[in-house]
Design an enzyme around this catalytic site. Structure first.
Site, PDB file in Angstrom:
ATOM      1  N   TRP A 160      -3.662   6.228  -0.773  1.00  0.00           N
ATOM      2  CA  TRP A 160      -4.080   7.592  -1.115  1.00  0.00           C
ATOM      3  C   TRP A 160      -4.248   7.806  -2.616  1.00  0.00           C
ATOM      4  O   TRP A 160      -4.903   8.760  -3.030  1.00  0.00           O
ATOM      5  CB  TRP A 160      -3.054   8.608  -0.598  1.00  0.00           C
ATOM      6  CG  TRP A 160      -1.633   8.323  -0.978  1.00  0.00           C
ATOM      7  CD1 TRP A 160      -0.679   7.706  -0.223  1.00  0.00           C
ATOM      8  CD2 TRP A 160      -1.005   8.624  -2.238  1.00  0.00           C
ATOM      9  NE1 TRP A 160       0.496   7.600  -0.925  1.00  0.00           N
ATOM     10  CE2 TRP A 160       0.322   8.161  -2.161  1.00  0.00           C
ATOM     11  CE3 TRP A 160      -1.436   9.245  -3.408  1.00  0.00           C
ATOM     12  CZ2 TRP A 160       1.232   8.297  -3.216  1.00  0.00           C
ATOM     13  CZ3 TRP A 160      -0.542   9.369  -4.471  1.00  0.00           C
ATOM     14  CH2 TRP A 160       0.771   8.895  -4.363  1.00  0.00           C
ATOM     15  N   ASN A 161      -3.673   6.940  -3.465  1.00  0.00           N
ATOM     16  CA  ASN A 161      -3.629   7.283  -4.888  1.00  0.00           C
ATOM     17  C   ASN A 161      -4.944   7.057  -5.630  1.00  0.00           C
ATOM     18  O   ASN A 161      -5.221   7.725  -6.622  1.00  0.00           O
ATOM     19  CB  ASN A 161      -2.476   6.549  -5.589  1.00  0.00           C
ATOM     20  CG  ASN A 161      -2.536   5.049  -5.418  1.00  0.00           C
ATOM     21  OD1 ASN A 161      -3.174   4.524  -4.502  1.00  0.00           O
ATOM     22  ND2 ASN A 161      -1.853   4.327  -6.297  1.00  0.00           N
ATOM     23  N   LYS A 184      -9.756   1.750   7.038  1.00  0.00           N
ATOM     24  CA  LYS A 184      -8.911   2.896   7.356  1.00  0.00           C
ATOM     25  C   LYS A 184      -8.332   3.465   6.061  1.00  0.00           C
ATOM     26  O   LYS A 184      -7.486   2.849   5.428  1.00  0.00           O
ATOM     27  CB  LYS A 184      -7.757   2.486   8.276  1.00  0.00           C
ATOM     28  CG  LYS A 184      -6.923   3.687   8.761  1.00  0.00           C
ATOM     29  CD  LYS A 184      -5.505   3.317   9.035  1.00  0.00           C
ATOM     30  CE  LYS A 184      -4.688   3.098   7.800  1.00  0.00           C
ATOM     31  NZ  LYS A 184      -4.505   4.329   6.967  1.00  0.00           N
ATOM     32  N   PRO A 185      -8.772   4.647   5.661  1.00  0.00           N
ATOM     33  CA  PRO A 185      -8.200   5.282   4.474  1.00  0.00           C
ATOM     34  C   PRO A 185      -6.860   5.928   4.799  1.00  0.00           C
ATOM     35  O   PRO A 185      -6.512   6.134   5.970  1.00  0.00           O
ATOM     36  CB  PRO A 185      -9.244   6.346   4.121  1.00  0.00           C
ATOM     37  CG  PRO A 185      -9.852   6.719   5.436  1.00  0.00           C
ATOM     38  CD  PRO A 185      -9.858   5.444   6.260  1.00  0.00           C
ATOM     39  N   ALA A 186      -6.104   6.250   3.765  1.00  0.00           N
ATOM     40  CA  ALA A 186      -4.823   6.929   3.957  1.00  0.00           C
ATOM     41  C   ALA A 186      -5.036   8.312   4.561  1.00  0.00           C
ATOM     42  O   ALA A 186      -6.031   8.987   4.283  1.00  0.00           O
ATOM     43  CB  ALA A 186      -4.100   7.051   2.615  1.00  0.00           C
ATOM     44  N   GLU A 260      -2.381  -6.167  -2.163  1.00  0.00           N
ATOM     45  CA  GLU A 260      -2.007  -5.603  -3.460  1.00  0.00           C
ATOM     46  C   GLU A 260      -0.888  -4.629  -3.170  1.00  0.00           C
ATOM     47  O   GLU A 260      -1.111  -3.550  -2.618  1.00  0.00           O
ATOM     48  CB  GLU A 260      -3.211  -4.922  -4.121  1.00  0.00           C
ATOM     49  CG  GLU A 260      -2.988  -4.635  -5.603  1.00  0.00           C
ATOM     50  CD  GLU A 260      -2.543  -3.226  -5.872  1.00  0.00           C
ATOM     51  OE1 GLU A 260      -1.327  -3.043  -6.139  1.00  0.00           O
ATOM     52  OE2 GLU A 260      -3.368  -2.306  -5.832  1.00  0.00           O
ATOM     53  N   LEU A 261       0.344  -5.041  -3.512  1.00  0.00           N
ATOM     54  CA  LEU A 261       1.528  -4.318  -3.070  1.00  0.00           C
ATOM     55  C   LEU A 261       2.194  -3.569  -4.230  1.00  0.00           C
ATOM     56  O   LEU A 261       1.542  -3.189  -5.184  1.00  0.00           O
ATOM     57  CB  LEU A 261       2.480  -5.314  -2.398  1.00  0.00           C
ATOM     58  CG  LEU A 261       1.844  -6.127  -1.252  1.00  0.00           C
ATOM     59  CD1 LEU A 261       2.830  -7.145  -0.690  1.00  0.00           C
ATOM     60  CD2 LEU A 261       1.319  -5.211  -0.155  1.00  0.00           C
ATOM     61  N   CYS A 294       0.423   1.733  -8.867  1.00  0.00           N
ATOM     62  CA  CYS A 294       1.226   0.505  -8.843  1.00  0.00           C
ATOM     63  C   CYS A 294       1.280  -0.144 -10.217  1.00  0.00           C
ATOM     64  O   CYS A 294       2.201  -0.910 -10.506  1.00  0.00           O
ATOM     65  CB  CYS A 294       0.651  -0.484  -7.825  1.00  0.00           C
ATOM     66  SG  CYS A 294       0.776   0.068  -6.118  1.00  0.00           S
ATOM     67  N   GLU A 391      10.215   1.619  -7.537  1.00  0.00           N
ATOM     68  CA  GLU A 391       8.975   2.156  -8.075  1.00  0.00           C
ATOM     69  C   GLU A 391       9.049   3.681  -8.098  1.00  0.00           C
ATOM     70  O   GLU A 391       9.290   4.310  -7.067  1.00  0.00           O
ATOM     71  CB  GLU A 391       7.803   1.681  -7.210  1.00  0.00           C
ATOM     72  CG  GLU A 391       6.451   1.851  -7.838  1.00  0.00           C
ATOM     73  CD  GLU A 391       5.362   1.131  -7.053  1.00  0.00           C
ATOM     74  OE1 GLU A 391       4.305   0.852  -7.641  1.00  0.00           O
ATOM     75  OE2 GLU A 391       5.565   0.847  -5.862  1.00  0.00           O
ATOM     76  N   SER A 451      -6.847  -2.439 -15.691  1.00  0.00           N
ATOM     77  CA  SER A 451      -7.815  -2.476 -14.590  1.00  0.00           C
ATOM     78  C   SER A 451      -9.244  -2.543 -15.100  1.00  0.00           C
ATOM     79  O   SER A 451      -9.652  -1.752 -15.961  1.00  0.00           O
ATOM     80  CB  SER A 451      -7.653  -1.232 -13.708  1.00  0.00           C
ATOM     81  OG  SER A 451      -6.342  -1.149 -13.200  1.00  0.00           O
TER      82      SER A 451
END
Length: 487
Positions: A160-161, A184-186, A260-261, A294, A391, A451
């Site tokens: 979602w971010n 599938k989006p959040a 990507e966690l 993240c 986190e 990024s």
């Protein structure tokens, strides 16, 4: 932006599932609400996909795979180029839509649209650069042909971010490689992905190549698709805990995975650093996306000689940040995504304060409406504080002091995560030495943002598997086939 209405951008987006090139209601007509995190009000209802709907989406992806794989790479690249142009042309409307469903300020949302579009432009260019090989066998009796082809139908799960950029970062290489997908989006932020589906259709993407399923029950929808066996790859961005479960499910059918966690990024500032650059970098690394990233700096380690000055200046900057609804002019600190996020940040700050940390600014949630938390700076943060290992995902900067380089590196690496580390120093030898010692997939050397669509994004340890972006990003969606030729 004043001539773009909030209701208008929401109404313009399809609210059904996008399967096989058509907008389709969920089985039984089920739906779930999408909320504005700055007010708590419902923006709209979107289709709530069932496992049967998920199967229909996978059926469509499988049916479209062979023809799409055979499409000329240049044509696939042109679809991505046209999609890039449409994203840029509609950046204002898409930014407003994102701000409404996620909360980030408009300027930052527009920046994300530009960033998201760049993934389509980059991978549109990479589509025609998929390479292969031809070589003489060592004994001279034959030839080796190396061919690279699409891995096949893929399952994509986005968070979602960054509701648009995480979609294009996965769809860009998938489309460029010739892979169909179910994405599938959040549940918190489905509207940006639904808007993107409409743009891809307008750009000429064939039916069934991208299928969007929105749901309030992610596990119930995705696990049957993973265990089905027809999809050949899963790409997931989200928490490490969920990533572990998905890896277990993927093992059953030996699906290729890229993950990507979570992150727990350290931010190291040595006493020879340019302090102006370090403060600016700290603000970028901490406050991008309201700290809900993240890659956000989670732990600040500052050398003793400058820790007092660094803390004072960072506190001045953080305390001056305007807070409010992301649609308001000048706002920098928008709402967190939901009440649970506010509760988590509040708990972590309270735990640190109870253990002896000093609150220099902020330190509390803001009474509603909306999910707001003050920009916060803490000092004297003890090693046993929960926010030293968990986190934060919020606008909180905890500062600790170090004396030696070895001490700083040991503290930075003392985590199960390894996504990104930040390092500020003007000593070239130290910069290279510490960069090599830091256990992270990415290093921000004297800068607070890492990024870039043209660079490989990803982590080590429990921060993930594989890379997205850069020249290697498309590799995650390609298989290598070796053909032995006898002469």
């Amino acid at each position: 932006m004043s001539d773009i209405s909030e209701a208008g951008v929401v109404d313009a987006v399809g609210k059904d599932l996008f399967i096989g090139g058509k907008w389709t209601a969920a089985t039984g007509g089920k739906s779930f609400p999408v909320h504005d995190p700055s007010t708590g009000k419902v923006l709209c209802e979107v289709a709530d996909a069932t496992p049967e709907d998920g199967k229909a989406a996978l059926d469509a992806a499988v049916a479209a795979q062979a023809d799409f794989a055979a499409m000329a790479p240049r044509e696939r690249g042109e679809i991505l180029r046209r999609s890039y142009e449409l994203l840029i042309a509609r950046a204002d409307e898409l930014a407003l839509l994102m701000t409404l469903e996620m909360g980030k300020p408009l300027a930052e949302a527009k920046g994300e649209i530009t960033y998201a579009a760049e993934f389509f432009r980059w991978f549109g260019e990479e589509a025609v650069r998929i390479d292969g090989g031809y070589a003489v066998a060592p004994n001279g009796s034959g030839r080796f042909l190396v061919h690279r082809q699409p891995v096949g139908p893929t399952l994509l799960i986005t968070p979602w971010n960054f509701p648009m950029a995480m979609g294009t970062r996965k769809l860009g290489p998938a489309i460029a490689a010739g892979c169909t997908s179910v994405i599938k989006p959040a549940a918190q932020t489905p509207l940006s992905m639904l808007a993107l589906a409409g743009i891809l259709v307008e750009a000429g993407l064939p039916a069934g190549v991208v299928n969007v399923v929105t749901t309030s029950n992610s596990g119930g929808l995705m696990e049957p698709l993973i265990r089905d066996g027809r999809a050949r790859k899963l790409s997931f961005t989200g928490s490490t805990a969920v990533g572990r479960k998905l890896l277990e499910q993927c093992a059953d059918k030996v699906l290729r995975t890229s993950m990507e966690l979570g992150g727990n990024a350290p931010f190291l500032v040595f006493d020879d650093a340019d302090l102006d650059a370090a403060i600016e970098g700290a603000m970028q690394a901490k406050m991008r996306n309201i700290g809900e990233a993240c890659t956000a700096a989670n732990r600040f380690y500052v050398q003793r000689g400058i820790v007092e000055e660094f803390s004072r200046r960072l506190t001045e900057r953080m305390s001056a940040l305007p807070m409010g609804r992301g649609t308001e002019e000048g706002v920098v600190v928008g709402p967190l995504i939901d009440e649970a996020a506010v509760e988590k940040v509040s708990s972590l700050v309270a735990d640190a304060a109870d253990r002896g940390a000093q609150v220099l600014t902020g330190g509390s949630a803001v009474d509603g409406p909306g999910n707001f938390y003050q920009a916060t700076v803490l000092t004297d943060v003890p090693k046993d504080a929960k926010l030293a290992t968990e986190e934060i995902f919020g606008p909180v900067a905890p500062i600790s002091v170090f004396d030696t380089e070895d001490e700083a590196v040991a503290a930075a690496n003392d985590t199960e995560y390894g996504l990104v580390s930040y390092l500020f120093t003007n000593d070239v030898k130290r910069a290279l030495r510490v960069s090599e010692r830091l256990e992270a997939g990415m290093i921000g050397l004297n800068q607070g943002i890492v990024s870039n669509p043209a660079a490989p994004f990803g982590g080590i340890k429990q921060s993930g598997l594989g890379r997205e972006g850069g020249t290697v990003g498309i590799d995650e969606f390609l298989e290598t086939k070796y053909i032995a030729v006898s002469l």
